[in-house]
Design an enzyme around this catalytic site. Sequence first.
Site, PDB file in Angstrom:
ATOM      1  N   ASP A   8      44.386 -21.699  74.615  1.00 12.98           N
ATOM      2  CA  ASP A   8      43.160 -22.074  73.917  1.00 12.98           C
ATOM      3  C   ASP A   8      43.434 -21.996  72.421  1.00 12.98           C
ATOM      4  O   ASP A   8      43.870 -20.947  71.932  1.00 12.98           O
ATOM      5  CB  ASP A   8      42.051 -21.078  74.298  1.00 12.98           C
ATOM      6  CG  ASP A   8      40.721 -21.748  74.515  1.00 12.98           C
ATOM      7  OD1 ASP A   8      40.309 -22.499  73.617  1.00 12.98           O
ATOM      8  OD2 ASP A   8      40.103 -21.503  75.569  1.00 12.98           O
ATOM      9  N   ASP A  18      39.302 -25.701  71.068  1.00 18.39           N
ATOM     10  CA  ASP A  18      37.913 -25.258  71.061  1.00 18.39           C
ATOM     11  C   ASP A  18      37.075 -26.035  70.031  1.00 18.39           C
ATOM     12  O   ASP A  18      37.494 -26.152  68.873  1.00 18.39           O
ATOM     13  CB  ASP A  18      37.926 -23.765  70.695  1.00 18.39           C
ATOM     14  CG  ASP A  18      36.599 -23.089  70.894  1.00 18.39           C
ATOM     15  OD1 ASP A  18      36.165 -22.985  72.042  1.00 18.39           O
ATOM     16  OD2 ASP A  18      36.001 -22.654  69.891  1.00 18.39           O
ATOM     17  N   GLU A  33      37.836 -29.813  73.325  1.00 17.38           N
ATOM     18  CA  GLU A  33      36.450 -29.529  73.733  1.00 17.38           C
ATOM     19  C   GLU A  33      35.541 -30.209  72.713  1.00 17.38           C
ATOM     20  O   GLU A  33      35.602 -29.908  71.521  1.00 17.38           O
ATOM     21  CB  GLU A  33      36.186 -28.027  73.752  1.00 17.38           C
ATOM     22  CG  GLU A  33      34.843 -27.725  74.390  1.00 17.38           C
ATOM     23  CD  GLU A  33      34.162 -26.465  73.848  1.00 17.38           C
ATOM     24  OE1 GLU A  33      33.243 -25.990  74.508  1.00 17.38           O
ATOM     25  OE2 GLU A  33      34.528 -25.980  72.761  1.00 17.38           O
ATOM     26  N   HIS A  64      33.962 -21.390  81.640  1.00 23.02           N
ATOM     27  CA  HIS A  64      33.392 -20.083  81.300  1.00 23.02           C
ATOM     28  C   HIS A  64      32.081 -20.180  80.512  1.00 23.02           C
ATOM     29  O   HIS A  64      31.478 -19.148  80.217  1.00 23.02           O
ATOM     30  CB  HIS A  64      34.429 -19.293  80.491  1.00 23.02           C
ATOM     31  CG  HIS A  64      34.726 -19.962  79.186  1.00 23.02           C
ATOM     32  ND1 HIS A  64      35.411 -21.160  79.099  1.00 23.02           N
ATOM     33  CD2 HIS A  64      34.411 -19.635  77.918  1.00 23.02           C
ATOM     34  CE1 HIS A  64      35.493 -21.529  77.834  1.00 23.02           C
ATOM     35  NE2 HIS A  64      34.898 -20.611  77.092  1.00 23.02           N
ATOM     36  N   ASP A  65      31.674 -21.393  80.143  1.00 18.41           N
ATOM     37  CA  ASP A  65      30.422 -21.576  79.396  1.00 18.41           C
ATOM     38  C   ASP A  65      29.308 -22.164  80.254  1.00 18.41           C
ATOM     39  O   ASP A  65      28.191 -22.346  79.764  1.00 18.41           O
ATOM     40  CB  ASP A  65      30.651 -22.547  78.212  1.00 18.41           C
ATOM     41  CG  ASP A  65      31.558 -21.976  77.153  1.00 18.41           C
ATOM     42  OD1 ASP A  65      31.587 -20.737  76.989  1.00 18.41           O
ATOM     43  OD2 ASP A  65      32.241 -22.778  76.473  1.00 18.41           O
TER      44      ASP A  65
HETATM   45  C1  NOJ Z   1      33.422 -22.984  72.961  1.00 21.75           C
HETATM   46  C2  NOJ Z   1      33.928 -21.890  73.846  1.00 21.75           C
HETATM   47  O1  NOJ Z   1      34.221 -22.419  75.096  1.00 21.75           O
HETATM   48  C3  NOJ Z   1      32.845 -20.835  73.886  1.00 21.75           C
HETATM   49  O2  NOJ Z   1      33.063 -19.869  74.863  1.00 21.75           O
HETATM   50  C4  NOJ Z   1      32.745 -20.232  72.503  1.00 21.75           C
HETATM   51  O3  NOJ Z   1      31.649 -19.344  72.461  1.00 21.75           O
HETATM   52  C5  NOJ Z   1      32.548 -21.295  71.437  1.00 21.75           C
HETATM   53  N1  NOJ Z   1      33.353 -22.477  71.635  1.00 21.75           N
HETATM   54  C6  NOJ Z   1      32.904 -20.752  70.092  1.00 21.75           C
HETATM   55  O4  NOJ Z   1      34.289 -20.570  69.995  1.00 21.75           O
END
Ligand code: NOJ
Length: 576
Positions: free
Chosen positions: A101, A209, A272, A344-345
């Site tokens: 990541d 990210d 992302e 994970h989000d």
């Molecule tokens: C996306 C990540 O997947 C998430 O978990 C994070 O809180 C935010 N970006 C900030 O880095």
Amino acid sequence: MDVPADPWWKHAVVYQIYPRSFADSDGDGIGDLNGITGKVDHLAALGVDVVWLSPIHPSPQDDNGYDISDYCAVDPVFGTLADFDRMLAALHDRGIRLVLDLVVNHTSDEHPWFEASRSSVDDPRRDWYWWRPPRPGMSPGAPGAEPTNWASFFGGPAWAFDAASGEYYLHLFSRKQPDLNWENPQVRAAVHDLVRWWIDRGVDGFRMDVINMISKVPGLPDGLPGTAGPAQGLLADGSPHFICGPRLHEFLQEMHREVLAGRPEPLLTVGETPSLTLAEGRLLTDPARAELDMVFQFEHVDLDRGSTKWDRRPLDLRALKASLARWQEGLADVGWNSLYWGNHDQPRAVSRFGDDRPAFRARSAKLLGAVLHLHRGTPFVYQGEELGMADVPFTDIGDFRDIESLHHYRDAVAAGADPAQVLAALRVSSRDNARTPMQWTAGEHGGFTTGTPWLAANPDHVDVNAAAQRDDPDSVWAFYRRLVALRHHEPVVVHGDFTLLLPQDERVHAFVRRLDGVELLVLANWSADDVRPDLAAELDEGQWRGAPVLLANLPDPAPGFELRPWEVVVRVRRPG
Ligand code: NOJ
């Protein structure tokens, strides 16, 4: 057949590991690298080609490692660099690649770069972050004096006041995650250096990210007041001014040119990219432009979102099918899709898109897997998805650990919302649903740790766990193994074109993939009813009746198109 010329990642299935929650080797209640090394055979048995590892670097852990204070090291909570090397070797020995990541929209406020930047307005690193004076005419630190009205993603203003210098710094996420100023070429060079450092150590790619937020509109204009949601008062959604900003493509092309290009073996880059349009997705993933290999777009996971992420509305299957199909078509001639239901989000896929009641849980988890993996693109499996892990019956705010969830509870309750209702919304949408420990066994804490887990295991681990599924040919795990193998062995899964059928059907997801005369027909019933889709206008039912079944989630599928509740059937026709 052009298959050999493809980059390896077009044939790959990626497995995401959230290290805090995967496997704890030392009993401190937090997963670690040696824990992962101890479980590589689980990954090899599943057959996945790549692991994407969420951040492992030193971090105050304000946002579980997405706040990095040293990019070229391992946080002691996860182990050491030597542990990392051993884990990487164990993966490589099994033919599994590793993607890290890359979190470089922001650092931790405890990173030495930010500590220097904050130390003085004259520090050479001052300009590495976004420092601004208060709004003209307002007293420093007074409410509303922030340089813009942008809300942070984790609640409250996106600016933090620094009394020592009388200025604010920008943080799109928590105040411990200051945004880097990519306008400064030294920042970009420092990022390039750290990327090189990990490539030299042997990693095979990067998940980047919130990479479409690295370029901000110069001048940082205000957003439309009141657009940040009910708990945020007059603050605004500033995203029009930092999503796919004016220099995004330039910055990515530069990074590609400086660091990623010309490697003996291509690396995998996946960005992302929240709120991404298809037009931007085409630009970002066009190989000729050399920016990214693929993107995580958010359209399909935003369809059940109301005015904010805490306000869930029912999902209309027609909208979901249309969205997925639009991206299939949109990236067919240029670019490449990533395919995902969860990470994970996001809440757990089987609870959100499937039906996690006992009668349908495994069945719908398999259906989701089949639908996703039979689209064109690179599928991503989030840890536990291969077992059908589900959302968690949280009962109290004390059950949560996620900064986003905790801040939302704080802000919404302070703004007058009923705590029970806020809790109900968290139960459905909190990121902690995805972050409970991986369920290895029916034993204590799901076999994740011998200590006390940092976030309690889902009580359903007694029924849903890897040990129970591994030797069961009927399990979700066994089905996922078949899905992964199918991608490796059937070129039509990788390269076939995509045609959506029955776009207006509210319960049936039907599509065809075609390559060199081979055709796959995927029929999936996203409901607890028996259905009999009428495909007469789109297919010759006679040709398909009784065609060989390549994959199904129930025994003895009907020879025609009838489907039982949550049944998925994949049939194949071959030339000759
Ligand atoms: C996306 C990540 O997947 C998430 O978990 C994070 O809180 C935010 N970006 C900030 O880095």
